[in-house]
Design a protein around this motif. Structure first.
Motif, PDB file in Angstrom:
ATOM      1  N   VAL A   7       0.850  -1.196   0.000  1.00 16.09           N
ATOM      2  CA  VAL A   7       0.000   0.000   0.000  1.00 16.09           C
ATOM      3  C   VAL A   7       0.885   1.245   0.000  1.00 16.09           C
ATOM      4  N   GLY A   8       0.783   2.034  -1.074  1.00 22.14           N
ATOM      5  CA  GLY A   8       1.660   3.194  -1.262  1.00 22.14           C
ATOM      6  C   GLY A   8       2.722   2.817  -2.272  1.00 22.14           C
ATOM      7  N   THR A   9       2.630   3.419  -3.484  1.00 20.09           N
ATOM      8  CA  THR A   9       3.539   3.015  -4.565  1.00 20.09           C
ATOM      9  C   THR A   9       4.515   4.148  -4.875  1.00 20.09           C
ATOM     10  N   GLY A  10       5.215   4.615  -3.844  1.00 12.94           N
ATOM     11  CA  GLY A  10       6.204   5.682  -4.032  1.00 12.94           C
ATOM     12  C   GLY A  10       7.595   5.099  -4.172  1.00 12.94           C
ATOM     13  N   TYR A  11       8.608   5.854  -3.749  1.00 13.70           N
ATOM     14  CA  TYR A  11       9.998   5.413  -3.879  1.00 13.70           C
ATOM     15  C   TYR A  11      10.200   4.062  -3.178  1.00 13.70           C
ATOM     16  N   VAL A  12       9.619   3.909  -1.988  1.00 15.95           N
ATOM     17  CA  VAL A  12       9.811   2.657  -1.252  1.00 15.95           C
ATOM     18  C   VAL A  12       8.830   1.585  -1.717  1.00 15.95           C
ATOM     19  N   ILE A  32      -3.459   5.628  -3.837  1.00 18.27           N
ATOM     20  CA  ILE A  32      -4.647   6.469  -4.085  1.00 18.27           C
ATOM     21  C   ILE A  32      -4.450   7.343  -5.318  1.00 18.27           C
ATOM     22  N   ASP A  33      -3.205   7.496  -5.731  1.00 22.22           N
ATOM     23  CA  ASP A  33      -2.895   8.373  -6.857  1.00 22.22           C
ATOM     24  C   ASP A  33      -3.251   7.669  -8.183  1.00 22.22           C
ATOM     25  N   LYS A  34      -4.367   8.144  -8.778  1.00 24.80           N
ATOM     26  CA  LYS A  34      -4.883   7.465  -9.992  1.00 24.80           C
ATOM     27  C   LYS A  34      -3.918   7.605 -11.162  1.00 24.80           C
ATOM     28  N   GLU A  35      -3.342   8.818 -11.282  1.00 24.88           N
ATOM     29  CA  GLU A  35      -2.433   9.077 -12.403  1.00 24.88           C
ATOM     30  C   GLU A  35      -1.224   8.144 -12.349  1.00 24.88           C
ATOM     31  N   LYS A  36      -0.700   7.970 -11.110  1.00 21.68           N
ATOM     32  CA  LYS A  36       0.492   7.125 -10.928  1.00 21.68           C
ATOM     33  C   LYS A  36       0.198   5.685 -11.356  1.00 21.68           C
ATOM     34  N   ILE A  37      -0.937   5.170 -10.919  1.00 23.43           N
ATOM     35  CA  ILE A  37      -1.282   3.780 -11.243  1.00 23.43           C
ATOM     36  C   ILE A  37      -1.544   3.644 -12.751  1.00 23.43           C
ATOM     37  N   ASP A  70      -7.565  -0.060  -6.431  1.00 25.19           N
ATOM     38  CA  ASP A  70      -8.551  -0.697  -5.558  1.00 25.19           C
ATOM     39  C   ASP A  70      -7.845  -1.258  -4.315  1.00 25.19           C
ATOM     40  N   ILE A  71      -7.736  -0.388  -3.319  1.00 19.10           N
ATOM     41  CA  ILE A  71      -6.971  -0.744  -2.116  1.00 19.10           C
ATOM     42  C   ILE A  71      -7.695  -1.837  -1.324  1.00 19.10           C
ATOM     43  N   GLU A  72      -9.009  -1.659  -1.117  1.00 21.36           N
ATOM     44  CA  GLU A  72      -9.744  -2.588  -0.237  1.00 21.36           C
ATOM     45  C   GLU A  72      -9.778  -4.006  -0.813  1.00 21.36           C
ATOM     46  N   ALA A  84       3.521   1.185   2.918  1.00 17.50           N
ATOM     47  CA  ALA A  84       4.698   1.975   2.488  1.00 17.50           C
ATOM     48  C   ALA A  84       4.282   3.395   2.116  1.00 17.50           C
ATOM     49  N   VAL A  85       3.313   3.933   2.864  1.00 17.36           N
ATOM     50  CA  VAL A  85       2.885   5.315   2.584  1.00 17.36           C
ATOM     51  C   VAL A  85       3.821   6.294   3.308  1.00 17.36           C
ATOM     52  N   GLY A  86       3.698   7.562   2.983  1.00 12.31           N
ATOM     53  CA  GLY A  86       4.604   8.569   3.543  1.00 12.31           C
ATOM     54  C   GLY A  86       4.318   8.864   5.017  1.00 12.31           C
ATOM     55  N   THR A  87       5.374   9.282   5.721  1.00 17.25           N
ATOM     56  CA  THR A  87       5.239   9.723   7.121  1.00 17.25           C
ATOM     57  C   THR A  87       5.987  11.051   7.262  1.00 17.25           C
ATOM     58  N   SER A  98      -0.569   9.746  10.355  1.00 14.39           N
ATOM     59  CA  SER A  98      -2.018   9.629  10.162  1.00 14.39           C
ATOM     60  C   SER A  98      -2.383   8.748   8.952  1.00 14.39           C
ATOM     61  N   THR A  99      -1.581   8.820   7.872  1.00 14.37           N
ATOM     62  CA  THR A  99      -1.935   7.987   6.705  1.00 14.37           C
ATOM     63  C   THR A  99      -1.719   6.508   7.031  1.00 14.37           C
ATOM     64  N   VAL A 100      -0.654   6.225   7.784  1.00 19.79           N
ATOM     65  CA  VAL A 100      -0.385   4.833   8.181  1.00 19.79           C
ATOM     66  C   VAL A 100      -1.566   4.311   9.007  1.00 19.79           C
ATOM     67  N   ARG A 155      18.577   2.997  -0.308  1.00 17.13           N
ATOM     68  CA  ARG A 155      18.968   4.373  -0.627  1.00 17.13           C
ATOM     69  C   ARG A 155      18.438   4.720  -2.000  1.00 17.13           C
ATOM     70  N   GLU A 156      17.833   5.890  -2.151  1.00 21.88           N
ATOM     71  CA  GLU A 156      17.430   6.305  -3.485  1.00 21.88           C
ATOM     72  C   GLU A 156      18.688   6.394  -4.343  1.00 21.88           C
ATOM     73  N   GLY A 157      18.550   6.027  -5.600  1.00 25.40           N
ATOM     74  CA  GLY A 157      19.713   6.026  -6.496  1.00 25.40           C
ATOM     75  C   GLY A 157      20.354   4.645  -6.534  1.00 25.40           C
ATOM     76  N   VAL A 331      13.772  15.742  -5.101  1.00 30.72           N
ATOM     77  CA  VAL A 331      14.318  17.037  -4.658  1.00 30.72           C
ATOM     78  C   VAL A 331      13.831  17.388  -3.256  1.00 30.72           C
ATOM     79  N   ARG A 332      13.159  16.439  -2.597  1.00 28.64           N
ATOM     80  CA  ARG A 332      12.649  16.762  -1.256  1.00 28.64           C
ATOM     81  C   ARG A 332      13.801  17.160  -0.325  1.00 28.64           C
ATOM     82  N   GLU A 333      13.658  18.324   0.292  1.00 30.75           N
ATOM     83  CA  GLU A 333      14.652  18.850   1.250  1.00 30.75           C
ATOM     84  C   GLU A 333      16.049  18.994   0.636  1.00 30.75           C
TER      85      GLU A 333
HETATM   86  P1  NAD Z   1       6.497   8.635  -1.352  1.00 30.09           P
HETATM   87  O1  NAD Z   1       5.884   9.939  -1.053  1.00 30.09           O
HETATM   88  O2  NAD Z   1       7.389   8.486  -2.526  1.00 30.09           O
HETATM   89  O3  NAD Z   1       5.351   7.518  -1.518  1.00 30.09           O
HETATM   90  C1  NAD Z   1       4.207   7.435  -0.732  1.00 30.09           C
HETATM   91  C2  NAD Z   1       3.075   6.902  -1.616  1.00 30.09           C
HETATM   92  O4  NAD Z   1       1.940   6.658  -0.779  1.00 30.09           O
HETATM   93  C3  NAD Z   1       2.644   7.889  -2.688  1.00 30.09           C
HETATM   94  O5  NAD Z   1       2.632   7.250  -3.951  1.00 30.09           O
HETATM   95  C4  NAD Z   1       1.231   8.284  -2.270  1.00 30.09           C
HETATM   96  O6  NAD Z   1       0.368   8.575  -3.352  1.00 30.09           O
HETATM   97  C5  NAD Z   1       0.787   7.042  -1.520  1.00 30.09           C
HETATM   98  N1  NAD Z   1      -0.330   7.268  -0.599  1.00 30.09           N
HETATM   99  C6  NAD Z   1      -0.547   8.348   0.196  1.00 30.09           C
HETATM  100  N2  NAD Z   1      -1.695   8.178   0.875  1.00 30.09           N
HETATM  101  C7  NAD Z   1      -2.184   6.969   0.528  1.00 30.09           C
HETATM  102  C8  NAD Z   1      -3.341   6.224   0.899  1.00 30.09           C
HETATM  103  N3  NAD Z   1      -4.208   6.704   1.774  1.00 30.09           N
HETATM  104  N4  NAD Z   1      -3.530   5.024   0.335  1.00 30.09           N
HETATM  105  C9  NAD Z   1      -2.652   4.523  -0.575  1.00 30.09           C
HETATM  106  N5  NAD Z   1      -1.544   5.187  -0.964  1.00 30.09           N
HETATM  107  C10 NAD Z   1      -1.318   6.387  -0.420  1.00 30.09           C
HETATM  108  O7  NAD Z   1       7.237   8.199  -0.028  1.00 30.09           O
HETATM  109  P2  NAD Z   1       8.540   7.265   0.090  1.00 30.09           P
HETATM  110  O8  NAD Z   1       9.758   8.068  -0.143  1.00 30.09           O
HETATM  111  O9  NAD Z   1       8.305   6.028  -0.672  1.00 30.09           O
HETATM  112  O10 NAD Z   1       8.506   6.948   1.650  1.00 30.09           O
HETATM  113  C11 NAD Z   1       7.526   6.079   2.209  1.00 30.09           C
HETATM  114  C12 NAD Z   1       7.954   5.728   3.619  1.00 30.09           C
HETATM  115  O11 NAD Z   1       9.176   4.980   3.592  1.00 30.09           O
HETATM  116  C13 NAD Z   1       8.246   6.918   4.526  1.00 30.09           C
HETATM  117  O12 NAD Z   1       7.841   6.599   5.837  1.00 30.09           O
HETATM  118  C14 NAD Z   1       9.743   7.071   4.468  1.00 30.09           C
HETATM  119  O13 NAD Z   1      10.276   7.677   5.602  1.00 30.09           O
HETATM  120  C15 NAD Z   1      10.170   5.617   4.387  1.00 30.09           C
HETATM  121  N6  NAD Z   1      11.467   5.404   3.736  1.00 30.09           N
HETATM  122  C16 NAD Z   1      11.806   6.125   2.627  1.00 30.09           C
HETATM  123  C17 NAD Z   1      13.026   5.884   1.999  1.00 30.09           C
HETATM  124  C18 NAD Z   1      13.427   6.671   0.786  1.00 30.09           C
HETATM  125  O14 NAD Z   1      14.604   6.638   0.429  1.00 30.09           O
HETATM  126  N7  NAD Z   1      12.514   7.371   0.135  1.00 30.09           N
HETATM  127  C19 NAD Z   1      13.886   4.897   2.500  1.00 30.09           C
HETATM  128  C20 NAD Z   1      13.498   4.151   3.606  1.00 30.09           C
HETATM  129  C21 NAD Z   1      12.278   4.416   4.218  1.00 30.09           C
END
Ligand code: NAD
Length: 435
Positions: A7-12, A32-37, A70-72, A84-87, A98-100, A155-157, A331-333
């Motif tokens: 759940v959460g299709t970001g970097y992690v 939840i991001d429709k465009e991403k999926i 379709d998360i559910e 794997a959502v953001g914190t 809160s999202t977790v 690590r990213e990269g 580019v975050r931070e």
């Molecule tokens: P990210 O912002 O790239 O990805 C988060 C994803 O969660 C996004 O695609 C977002 O659309 C999705 N999301 C948000 N709300 C949602 C919901 N309600 N239901 C489903 N999806 C939802 O974040 P990230 O960089 O992948 O980081 C995720 C977590 O992993 C954070 O806690 C971060 O600290 C941790 N982490 C990150 C890294 C890193 O290098 N980026 C490394 C280790 C751990």
């Protein structure tokens, strides 16, 4: 073959999903991001991460990896769930979980058979218990589940190789049954003798913060040593190399620069201080690492100002590198953000270039000129600042650079340029600790 949902299709989440499917499980990455999926379903990878495209395509082709909004439904059909959502940090520096928790409630509502719920998101110590409570508060039929804190260290990269060949896998879990499930998920690693550290939820949560804070500390430490090298005329690159050859220290994370950025170190260091505060403890070393990091950015700005003899208004400066480090579009931070905003506030016009992060930075700072190569960024500029250690900048032809610029002034915040060459070509230059 276990059925997994991430759940959460970001970097992690995306790397985790693709990596676990490569290990042999059937994985659906949801978001939840429709465009991403939508773009993932078309085969387009929404982030820049070396090797990820091949890993995703290979596993989609073999029908082990899929993407959905379709998360559910995907939670209902899964046996193992990775969160794997953001914190992000809130306005006080605390991690916002809160999202977790929201995902935990959705899991609770959709518990229809035994599942193992794992958290990959970085969450403060104690969040695991909150997640269990949140699931239970919606688990009306009292269905059995187990919880595991499984922090991620990629690590990213270098995320793909870090995920496929990690130094260790931490599993904060007490149930033998769930441990068996996860051993199955991570089977190729287990067979290859990657250490699986089986511990309590709280210890696993702590390991992640302790690791990130230590690495941030190492960066701030070397930056302070570099700043002193600046003043006393020592060469930080030689100091770092000699330090790193000491087995007790290791050469990693001993590269001075404009200060750490990214989505983890800045927020995780602050969150750790917050966690400690709850127990009336101070994390003085981490506090110092954060202060040094702020100072380092200011110091880079001061160096630019000095190179231009205090005269910034209406000058043109090229910023090369926007990502917080090489090989990512994140580019975050990033230190580039602070430098660009500060220069803009002083009347400088900026031309920026990054091999992959122009678009991400454009979303944060739309009103500067973005260029498609370093040559057009530096053209007619009064100065150049290198902010990210891309190989492309390491390999820049300095003769060409000098010819294109209005005045040959350069700040190398990553110490990647050849000093003898800069001297020979009569550049006015500065760096971090290599006077
Ligand atoms: P990210 O912002 O790239 O990805 C988060 C994803 O969660 C996004 O695609 C977002 O659309 C999705 N999301 C948000 N709300 C949602 C919901 N309600 N239901 C489903 N999806 C939802 O974040 P990230 O960089 O992948 O980081 C995720 C977590 O992993 C954070 O806690 C971060 O600290 C941790 N982490 C990150 C890294 C890193 O290098 N980026 C490394 C280790 C751990």
């Amino acid at each position: 073959m276990k059925k997994i949902v991430v759940v959460g299709t970001g970097y992690v989440g995306l790397v985790t999903g693709a990596g676990i499917s490569d290990f042999g499980s059937k994985v659906c990455c949801v978001d939840i991001d429709k465009e991403k999926i939508e773009s993932l379903n078309k085969g387009v990878i929404p982030i820049y991460e070396p090797g990820l495209k091949d890993l995703v395509h290979r596993n989609v082709k073999s029908k082990r990896l899929s993407f959905s909004n379709d998360i559910e439904e995907n939670i209902r059909s899964a046996e193992v769930i990775f969160i794997a959502v953001g914190t992000p940090e809130d306005e006080t520096g605390k991690a916002d979980v809160s999202t977790v928790i929201k995902i935990a409630e959705i899991i609770g509502k959709n518990l229809n058979k035994y599942k193992v719920v794992c958290t990959k998101s970085t969450v403060p110590v104690g969040t695991g218990r909150q997640i269990i409570n949140a699931i239970n508060s919606h688990n009306q039929n009292n269905i059995e589940f187990d919880y595991c804190s499984n922090p991620e260290f990629l690590r990213e990269g270098k995320a793909v190789s870090d995920f496929l060949r990690p130094d260790r896998v931490v599993l904060g879990i007490s149930s033998k049954k769930a441990y068996g499930y996860l051993k199955d998920v991570y089977r190729p690693l287990y067979i290859n003798k990657t250490p699986l550290i089986n511990t309590t939820i709280e210890t696993a949560e702590m390991i992640k913060y302790a690791a990130n804070a230590f690495l941030a500390l190492k960066i701030s430490y070397i930056n302070e040593v570099a700043n002193l090298c600046d003043e006393i005329g020592a060469d930080i690159n030689v100091v770092s190399e000699a330090l790193g050859s000491d087995g007790r220290i290791s050469p990693k994370f001993l590269h001075p620069g404009p200060g750490f950025g990214g989505s983890c170190f800045p927020k995780d260091t602050k969150a750790l201080i917050h966690i400690a505060k709850k127990y009336n403890l101070e994390m003085n070393t981490i506090d110092a690492a954060i202060k040094t990091n702020h100072y380092q950015r200011q110091r880079m700005f001061d160096k630019i100002e000095n190179l231009l003899e205090g005269n910034l208004k209406n000058r043109k400066i090229a910023v090369l590198g926007l990502a917080f480090k090489q090989e990512t579009d994140d580019v975050r931070e990033s230190a580039s953000i602070d430098i660009i905003l500060e220069l803009m506030s002083r009347g400088v016009s900026i031309k920026a270039y990054d091999p992959v992060a122009n678009d991400s930075m454009k979303k944060l700072i739309p009103d500067i000129e973005y260029k498609l190569n370093w040559q057009s960024a530096v053209e007619e500029c009064d100065a150049v600042v290198i902010m990210t250690e891309w190989n492309e900048f390491r390999a820049m032809n300095l003769v060409e650079l000098k010819e294109l610029m209005f005045t040959p002034i350069i700040l190398d915040t990553r110490n990647i340029l050849n000093i003898s060459e800069l001297k020979r070509l009569e550049f006015k230059f500065d760096n971090v600790g290599r006077k």
